[in-house]
Write a protein that holds these residues in place. Structure first.
Motif, short mmCIF file in Angstrom:
data_model
loop_
_atom_site.label_atom_id
_atom_site.label_comp_id
_atom_site.label_asym_id
_atom_site.label_seq_id
_atom_site.Cartn_x
_atom_site.Cartn_y
_atom_site.Cartn_z
N ALA A 170 1.30 -0.27 11.53
CA ALA A 170 0.19 -0.41 10.59
C ALA A 170 0.69 -0.89 9.23
O ALA A 170 0.04 -1.69 8.56
N THR A 171 1.85 -0.42 8.82
CA THR A 171 2.44 -0.83 7.54
C THR A 171 2.73 -2.32 7.54
O THR A 171 2.45 -3.04 6.56
N ILE A 172 3.29 -2.80 8.64
CA ILE A 172 3.58 -4.23 8.76
C ILE A 172 2.28 -5.04 8.69
O ILE A 172 2.20 -6.08 8.01
N GLY A 173 1.25 -4.55 9.36
CA GLY A 173 -0.04 -5.23 9.32
C GLY A 173 -0.61 -5.29 7.92
O GLY A 173 -1.15 -6.33 7.50
N LEU A 174 -0.50 -4.19 7.18
CA LEU A 174 -1.03 -4.17 5.81
C LEU A 174 -0.23 -5.08 4.88
O LEU A 174 -0.78 -5.69 3.96
N LEU A 175 1.07 -5.18 5.11
CA LEU A 175 1.90 -6.05 4.28
C LEU A 175 1.38 -7.48 4.29
O LEU A 175 1.37 -8.17 3.26
N PHE A 176 0.95 -7.94 5.46
CA PHE A 176 0.50 -9.32 5.60
C PHE A 176 -0.98 -9.50 5.25
O PHE A 176 -1.35 -10.46 4.59
N THR A 177 -1.83 -8.59 5.71
CA THR A 177 -3.27 -8.79 5.50
C THR A 177 -3.71 -8.45 4.09
O THR A 177 -4.69 -9.03 3.59
N LEU A 178 -3.04 -7.53 3.43
CA LEU A 178 -3.41 -7.18 2.06
C LEU A 178 -2.99 -8.23 1.06
O LEU A 178 -3.51 -8.30 -0.04
N ARG A 179 -2.03 -9.06 1.44
CA ARG A 179 -1.52 -10.06 0.50
C ARG A 179 -2.63 -11.01 0.07
O ARG A 179 -2.78 -11.34 -1.10
N SER A 180 -3.47 -11.43 1.02
CA SER A 180 -4.55 -12.37 0.70
C SER A 180 -5.70 -11.69 -0.03
O SER A 180 -6.51 -12.35 -0.66
N ALA A 181 -5.76 -10.36 0.07
CA ALA A 181 -6.87 -9.64 -0.56
C ALA A 181 -6.47 -9.01 -1.88
O ALA A 181 -7.31 -8.42 -2.56
N THR A 182 -5.22 -9.17 -2.28
CA THR A 182 -4.72 -8.48 -3.47
C THR A 182 -5.52 -8.81 -4.71
O THR A 182 -5.89 -7.93 -5.48
N GLY A 183 -5.84 -10.09 -4.91
CA GLY A 183 -6.53 -10.47 -6.13
C GLY A 183 -7.90 -9.86 -6.26
O GLY A 183 -8.42 -9.71 -7.37
N ARG A 184 -8.53 -9.49 -5.15
CA ARG A 184 -9.88 -8.94 -5.19
C ARG A 184 -9.89 -7.43 -5.30
O ARG A 184 -10.94 -6.83 -5.44
N THR A 185 -8.72 -6.80 -5.17
CA THR A 185 -8.70 -5.34 -5.19
C THR A 185 -7.79 -4.78 -6.27
O THR A 185 -7.52 -3.59 -6.29
N GLU A 186 -7.31 -5.62 -7.17
CA GLU A 186 -6.37 -5.15 -8.18
C GLU A 186 -6.99 -5.10 -9.57
O GLU A 186 -6.32 -5.32 -10.57
N GLN A 187 -8.30 -4.86 -9.66
CA GLN A 187 -8.93 -4.77 -10.95
C GLN A 187 -8.49 -3.49 -11.66
O GLN A 187 -8.36 -2.44 -11.04
N PRO A 188 -8.24 -3.55 -12.98
CA PRO A 188 -7.84 -2.34 -13.70
C PRO A 188 -8.94 -1.29 -13.69
O PRO A 188 -10.12 -1.60 -13.79
N ARG A 189 -8.54 -0.04 -13.51
CA ARG A 189 -9.50 1.06 -13.41
C ARG A 189 -9.12 2.14 -14.40
O ARG A 189 -7.96 2.56 -14.47
N ALA A 190 -10.09 2.60 -15.16
CA ALA A 190 -9.86 3.64 -16.18
C ALA A 190 -10.25 4.99 -15.62
O ALA A 190 -11.32 5.14 -15.01
N ILE A 191 -9.39 5.98 -15.86
CA ILE A 191 -9.66 7.33 -15.36
C ILE A 191 -10.92 7.89 -16.00
O ILE A 191 -11.76 8.50 -15.33
N ALA A 192 -11.07 7.68 -17.31
CA ALA A 192 -12.23 8.23 -18.02
C ALA A 192 -13.53 7.69 -17.44
O ALA A 192 -14.50 8.43 -17.25
N GLY A 193 -13.56 6.39 -17.14
CA GLY A 193 -14.77 5.79 -16.59
C GLY A 193 -15.10 6.36 -15.22
O GLY A 193 -16.27 6.61 -14.91
N GLU A 194 -14.10 6.55 -14.39
CA GLU A 194 -14.35 7.10 -13.05
C GLU A 194 -14.80 8.56 -13.14
O GLU A 194 -15.66 8.99 -12.37
N LEU A 195 -14.23 9.31 -14.08
CA LEU A 195 -14.64 10.70 -14.23
C LEU A 195 -16.08 10.80 -14.72
O LEU A 195 -16.83 11.68 -14.28
#
Length: 406
Positions: A170-195
């Motif tokens: 599964a780790t090997i699979g994520l290494l390859f498939t997450l690479r193309s999705a990285t830009g869409r899931t790496e938005q900065p997130r603030a702890i205060a906003g989530e709380l």
């Protein structure tokens, strides 16, 4: 559906197999480590408690991490933990690995759910979550029986080695498939906003529905083997087959629930909960009829998991700006149900009410979940009415006198 969502489901399958496979390995573990079966059973409780504590804690600690980094780190830690479990020299060491594994698994769940939600359109969230959660259902259908079979022929430690191998794949699979999705899931997130997003009463009502629903399901599921053999008179050799039927029902339920939860979330949730209550009541009255109990068991898996996508999707719709922490607390709510439900079932059995009483307890918990779902509908209507009134009030802006404008 992006390929990475299916790989996330595969990762959950691997880790979920480890979560539930101990139910078929307890006698071997107890005999090998020289402890009682009840003591060995505490390994299951340790995992559940680790999930409850670990999900929100690790979500906060890793909130600033890139999602790809967090997912890979949690999965690598879980794989290493399975190796440590396979090599554990005694009960204490194995107990510690279960706690550590649960923490990593909880963190992975939270980030995986948030990632899946962000990778698909808003009208496909429930389907994406159904795919991820589907890994857990498949673990019950395939992984748990396979682990039990492997434990019988090669020893319980072999099951831990097998899960470690699955995690590496599964780790090997994520290494390859997450690479193309990285830009869409790496938005900065603030702890205060989530709380802040978790301060809304409606989301806590949703968490209550989740915990009660899961408690209702696992109160009966945890004692299915005893219910089938001691109340229904079914031969023990049939128990794995019946549990497989439960798992097949769960997969079907997730598929159906995922299809309808995006377009009709409220109807899917309320209909599923009402059906669960009906199934549990039926099981309570027919527990002594083996054939009927087998059919009802498959139905329980179907309705119990059909509501899962709606439960998950509701949480993310109420806290869209806090997907990681909202998903983490949702994971904790599921595991509160996993812990409290079986405990209440044990209390009923210990009181001398018999094994069919667990179905009665499940029906009561399911009715409670249905009541909280009704409260959620009421709160949604009030919130909608409030938004409408504010919109109407502000739709025609007040015009200032021309003299004032000048």
């Amino acid at each position: 559906m992006p390929l990475v969502v299916y790989v996330l489901g595969l990762s959950i399958f691997a880790q979920g197999t480890s979560e539930f496979m101990l139910s078929g390995l307890l006698p071997q573990i107890a005999g090998d480590l020289g402890v009682s079966i009840p003591d060995a059973g505490l390994l299951v409780s340790a995992f559940a408690v680790g999930m409850v504590v670990g999900a929100p804690l690790l979500a906060v600690l890793t909130l600033r991490w890139p999602r790809r980094t967090a997912l890979l780190a949690f999965l690598v830690v879980f794989a290493a933990d399975q190796v440590a479990g396979a090599l554990a020299p005694g009960y204490g060491a194995l107990f510690a690995t279960r706690v550590v594994g649960a923490l990593a698994y909880a963190g992975f769940w939270a980030v995986a759910a948030a990632t899946a939600v962000e990778l698909v359109p808003s009208d496909s969230r429930a389907r994406a979550l159904a795919v991820v959660v589907g890994g857990l259902a498949v673990a019950n259908v395939v992984g748990v029986p396979a682990g039990a079979l492997l434990g019988q022929h090669a020893g319980w430690r072999a099951a831990f080695w097998a899960v470690a191998v699955l995690c590496v794949l599964a780790t090997i699979g994520l290494l390859f498939t997450l690479r193309s999705a990285t830009g869409r899931t790496e938005q900065p997130r603030a702890i205060a906003g989530e709380l802040r997003a978790l301060g809304r009463p409606r989301i806590w009502v949703a968490y209550g529905t989740t915990a009660l629903t899961q408690g209702a399901l696992f109160c009966t599921f945890s004692y299915l083997a005893a219910l089938l053999t001691r109340a229904g008179g079914l031969a023990e050799g049939w128990v794995p087959a019946v549990l497989t039927l439960f798992g097949v029902g769960a997969v079907i339920g997730l598929t159906v629930g995922g299809r309808f939860a995006d377009s009709r979330p409220t109807a899917t949730l309320t209909a599923g909960l009402a059906a669960m209550v009906a199934v549990c009541v039926t099981l309570a009255f027919t527990a002594h009829q083996a054939v009927v109990t087998v059919v009802v068991t498959a139905a329980l898996g179907l309705v119990g998991f059909a509501v899962n996508p709606a439960l998950n999707a509701r949480v993310f719709s109420l806290a869209a700006e806090a997907p990681t922490l909202a998903g983490a607390v949702s994971t904790a709510a599921f595991n509160v149900g996993n812990t409290v439900g079986p405990w209440l079932g044990g209390v009923a059995i210990g009181a001398g009410w018999g094994y069919p009483s667990v179905a009665v307890v499940s029906a009561v918990l399911g009715a409670g979940a249905l009541a909280t779902a009704a409260v959620s509908v009421t709160l949604d209507r009030r919130a909608g009415a409030g938004r409408t009134s504010r919109t109407v009030a502000g739709s025609v802006p007040e015009r200032r006198p021309e003299t004032a404008a000048r």
